[in-house]
Every structure is written in structure tokens, then in C-alpha cells.
Design a protein around this motif. Structure first.
Motif, short mmCIF file in Angstrom:
data_model
loop_
_atom_site.label_atom_id
_atom_site.label_comp_id
_atom_site.label_asym_id
_atom_site.label_seq_id
_atom_site.Cartn_x
_atom_site.Cartn_y
_atom_site.Cartn_z
N ASP A 283 0.11 -5.58 2.80
CA ASP A 283 -1.13 -4.98 2.30
C ASP A 283 -2.35 -5.57 3.00
OD1 ASP A 283 0.44 -3.46 0.70
OD2 ASP A 283 0.14 -4.66 -1.10
N HIS B 146 -3.07 4.16 -1.36
CA HIS B 146 -2.51 2.99 -0.69
C HIS B 146 -1.41 3.36 0.33
CE1 HIS B 146 -1.26 -1.25 -0.52
NE2 HIS B 146 -0.02 -0.82 -0.60
N SER C 132 8.00 -0.35 1.36
CA SER C 132 7.25 -1.45 0.76
C SER C 132 7.96 -1.91 -0.49
CB SER C 132 5.83 -0.98 0.44
OG SER C 132 5.88 -0.08 -0.65
N HIS D 232 -0.99 2.75 4.40
CA HIS D 232 0.16 2.24 5.17
C HIS D 232 0.55 3.22 6.29
CE1 HIS D 232 1.37 -1.48 3.29
NE2 HIS D 232 1.42 -0.95 2.08
ZN ZN Z 1 1.63 -1.86 0.25
#
Ligand code: ZN
Ligand code: KG4
Length: 339
Positions: free
Chosen positions: A302, A109, A134, A113
């Protein structure tokens, strides 16, 4: 090449289709019902992802005007995140790849980003410094090329977004905290209260727990408890807290700019939506003559487009996952090189 991206690590179910780098579809469905619990409830999140993933997949195919058989590559976030939530997107992706007999790539993840800047027309140039901020992470990275990412520093306690969320709760602004603190800050004086920036021995690490405690102590001292804070005082507290976060991020990023010969500067992750932080980055880029890449707001939080994009890069580098790829809650220790 047509790539499907699936993202379900927290409270957004997202499905995206990229074709030769172009975004044909990027649907993001946010689970707003967590608001009444003051934070994300993992089990409810998993159930909502399960309800949404198949309809969103159909909607994405229809928006992109393709059939599922036209997909060349399937990708999904494998972690870090909430395990139950991750398993929904990951298993949906693996099942689809198996049934269509197409390659599958599981994506970290945070790497998604870090690569979200590449979804913009003006892309980062290697080597670049990336600050990923985040709800779960605060990472300062040197991205030398697609497979060489070095972690310069990270938070030793709370993530920047987590600090925004907790302080918002403390002063009674509700959840999600980041956007609320930003909204109040716009009406407040950032110099009203001088909240501290942590001093650490390591050069590029961050710490936000002391700042959070400083805000709490200030509230206790001035108002005894949060219920007594007059509505009119909240903007100044929010703005002063936000300013301390901006100063903390700026300090380490500026040091890294001075010590590494990076061509570009990139700010990514949910907190990158914050206007004060975006402004500080644009000042830094101007001061040091660096190319600045900050994704549009849609790609800060996200989203599955960033997952599909990162998957395309891994695939180009012959990195393909097998269907035993598992979900993981925390960032693997060895995912980035360390200084
Ligand atoms: Zn995230
Ligand atoms: O990247 P993201 O959507 O999810 C994670 O991977 O964690 O980031 C969510 C975080 C939350 O903590 C939220 O409060 C924060 O990003 N955030 C903001 C803003 N918008 C979202 N923080 C500060 N200012 C904002 N405008």
C-alpha cells in the motif's frame, strides 16, 4: 499538475506528491506494532493513522519542496478497507481540499493497485491483463482503457495474501505472513508436499481455502499440531504451499493470456512482492511475448503514489468527487464490468 495522494486503508499511512507524473515524495509509514497481536487491530490502526497523517503530510511537502497552496488536486483512498482507518485519510483530504478550495478525487484502493504499474518508467500498454493480489483481494482484470476495466475472475473465498498470512500462522512463522513464507520457501523444496490447486467451474476464479485446509490436514497428520513441527521441516512446507499458490495463479492467468489479445501483463498488490510469483509472471510474459510490468517492491504494497496517479487519470476524465464522498469497507459490486 501537482497532486497529493493519501492512503490509510489498512496498516500503512502513506502520503505522496506527484508532479506531472513524477514522484516528488512517497512516504510510507507501516504500523509494525500489530505484529504482537498476530494481525491488524482496526481500532489501533485508526488511532495510529490519526497520529501520523498530519506530520507525514508536512514531511511530504518538505521533501517535495512545495507549499500546500501549490497542490492542484487532493486525493485519498475511499475504500475498500477498514472503515475507521479509511476515514482518517479521506477526511483529512476532504478538509484540505475544502480549506484550499482545490478539487478532490476519492480513489478505489484496488484501482490504485491496478494503476501502480504506471509509476514505473516502462508502463503497461492497453489492453492489459492485471492480476491484483493483496491481503484482501485476488482479482484478474482486463484493463482496456482508463475507464473500462473488466473483472474476469476473483477469489471465491480467501485472498492470496490472506492464505499466505494464515499458513504462516499455522506453521508458526508469525505476522505478516507473506514475507516470512517467502523467506522460508527459499530454503525449502517446493515438491516436498504436493498441495492441490482448486478446480472451479468458472474459468478465471480462484479459491485458496481448500489449500489452506490441505496444509492444516498435513500438519495434523504429520505432527498432530503445529508446536511439534521441527524448525527444519518448515521451509519444505512453506515452499510447497507457495508453489501451490504460484500454480493456482499461473493457471488462470495463462488461460486469460490465451483467450484475450492483451499487449501487456501486470502483477500488482502486496503479494506481487513475492519473488516466485514475479518469476512465474516473467516466464509467462516471455512465453507469450507480452510486455511485463511489475512495480518495484515499494509500489507493490500500500502506497499513496498509486492513489495520486489513479486520481490524476480520473481527473483527466472529468471524474471529480464532492465532499460528501464516503468511506466503504468492501469493493462495490459494480466498480468493474463483469464478463
Ligand atoms: Zn492494498
Ligand atoms: O496490498 P497490501 O499491502 O495490502 C492490502 O491491500 O491487503 O497486501 C498485503 C498482503 C499481505 O497479506 C502480505 O502477507 C502479502 O501482501 N505479502 C506477501 C509478500 N509481501 C507481502 N505475500 C507473499 N510474498 C511476499 N513477499
Amino acid at each position: 499538475m501537482t497532486i497529493l495522494g493519501l492512503e490509510s486503508s489498512c496498516d500503512e499511512t502513506s502520503v505522496s506528491i506527484l508532479q506531472d507524473g513524477k514522484i516528488l515524495s512517497n512516504i510510507i509509514s507501516s504500523q509494525d506494532f500489530h505484529v504482537k497481536y498476530g494481525g491488524v487491530v482496526p481500532e489501533l490502526s485508526s488511532r495510529a493513522h490519526l497520529q501520523m497523517i498530519a506530520p507525514l503530510f508536512k514531511q511530504a511537502l518538505s521533501e517535495a519542496d512545495i507549499k500546500k497552496e501549490d497542490l492542484d488536486l487532493i486525493s485519498a483512498t475511499a475504500g475498500p478497507g477498514l472503515i475507521g482507518a479509511l476515514l482518517v485519510g479521506l477526511n483529512f483530504g476532504k478538509a484540505l481540499a475544502y480549506s484550499l478550495n482545490k478539487p478532490f478525487v476519492s480513489v478505489n484502493h484496488i484501482e490504485g493497485h491496478i494503476y501502480s504499474g504506471f509509476l514505473m518508467d516502462d508502463k503497461p500498454e492497453f489492453p492489459y491483463l492485471s492480476l491484483a493480489v493483496s491481503g484482501g483481494h485476488t482479482l484478474l482484470l482486463l484493463v482496456e482503457d482508463d475507464l473500462n476495466i473488466t473483472k474476469l475472475g476473483s477469489t471465491i473465498d480467501d485472498a492470496a495474501g490472506e492464505a499466505f498470512d494464515k499458513v504462516a500462522k499455522m506453521i508458526g512463522l508469525g505476522y505478516p505472513g507473506g514475507p516470512k513464507v517467502e523467506e522460508y520457501s527459499e530454503r525449502g523444496n517446493p515438491n516436498a508436499v504436493k498441495f492441490p490447486v482448486a478446480k472451479l467451474k468458472t474459468e478465471y476464479d480462484f479459491s485458496f481455502s481448500g489449500l489452506k485446509t490441505a496444509v492444516l490436514r498435513y500438519i495434523q497428520k504429520e505432527y498432530q499440531n503445529a508446536e511439534n513441527i521441527p524448525e527444519g521441516d518448515k521451509p519444505d512446507i512453506a515452499a510447497s504451499f507457495q508453489d501451490a499458490v504460484v500454480r493456482a495463479l499461473e493457471k488462470n492467468v495463462e488461460k486469460a493470456i490465451q483467450n484475450y489479445d492483451a499487449k501487456s501483463l501486470s502483477l500488482v498488490g502486496g503479494v506481487a512482492a513475492n519473488k516466485a510469483i514475479r518469476k512465474k509472471f516473467s516466464e509467462l510474459a516471455k512465453k507469450y511475448d507480452k510486455k511485463l510490468v511489475i512495480p518495484d517492491i515499494e509500489f507493490c504494497g500500500d502506497n499513496a503514489a498509486m492513489i495520486a496517479y489513479r486520481a490524476s487519470i480520473l481527473y483527466e476524465n472529468n471524474i471529480i468527487s464532492d465532499l460528501t464522498a464516503n468511506a466503504y469497507a468492501a469493493l462495490p459490486k459494480d466498480i468493474f464490468k463483469v464478463l
